[in-house]
Design a protein around this motif. Sequence first.
Motif: not given
Length: 329
Positions: A88, A91-92, A102, A105-107, A111
């Motif tokens: 992640v 992505v960050e 960011l 929820s991405f953590w 994905l």
Amino acid sequence: MKLASHKSGRDGQLLVVSRDMSRAIIAAEIAPTLQAALDDWASTAPALEQLYASLNEGSAENSFPFDPAQCAAPLPRAYHWADGSAYVTHVELVRKARGAELPDSFWTDPLIYMGASDAFIGPRDDIEVESEDWGIDFEAEVVVITDDVPAGVSVEDASDYIRLVGLVNDVSLRNLIPAELGKQFGFYQSKPWTSFTPVLVTPDELGSAWNGAKLSLPLRATLNDTLIGKPNAGVDMTFDFPTLISHCAKSRSLMTGTVIGSGTVSNVGSEEGSCCLAEVRCLEIIANGAPSTPFMSFGDRIKIEMIDDNGLSIFGNIDQIVKQYQPPT
């Protein structure tokens, strides 16, 4: 053990490869293809292990020098290819470079997208792209190949279904991505064929570097003889492979030969460099306001490899040239 596929038809011919990758032997009497071997793993794996042992001992008959240039992807085509974004921090960084927040929820929620698996390409096959304007980028990743995985499998049990481990170059066409994602329906045109290392290995070949969930060794990406990065694949992996597998199998079972990708390997701070040019460019934007590193051009050469603690290549390397594709007229 180490397994590969000699170029032959659409699904290749199964090879067993020696630990030092100097010799190989056709395993057709056990299984004609790697997919066939995986489909009957309980029966084929012991026989393949015996062949592997004899090859390493030098007692295997009919062995020959192993040539990665003659290899297709170990699975030239697969029933299912699901690629994650397990790091992640990558992505960050990408979102930070364009001033986007960011989501929290991405953590906690992986994905994943389903990629094209109708054809993978070999470790020495060219990266054919029609236009440099499309933003040609490499992405160095770790992948696992699964057995049949039941729907609803827990994270705790998911590692039991990992059969093989390898590396891929999941090529991206960066300048096509924004328009596709803008439709909120995922990638398609921006993701051409994915290439594999010459061999896939069983987890026992990885020793202490593999804990059943992560592969803790540096993943090296070298562009035109310049090392772009060697981040450790076991560091800063927010979602390990059992978590990715469990996520993919939440509402459906996975078939034997499913390929699960980690996404671009990335370490916080990128002190060890990057496994894609997009990340390099994002760091330049954050530092200087604009990128200075171009995406790949025709003639560029990308190498991807993982070296063990003894200085030996585990999977062999991906070594590709970017070539211009000429559409039929």
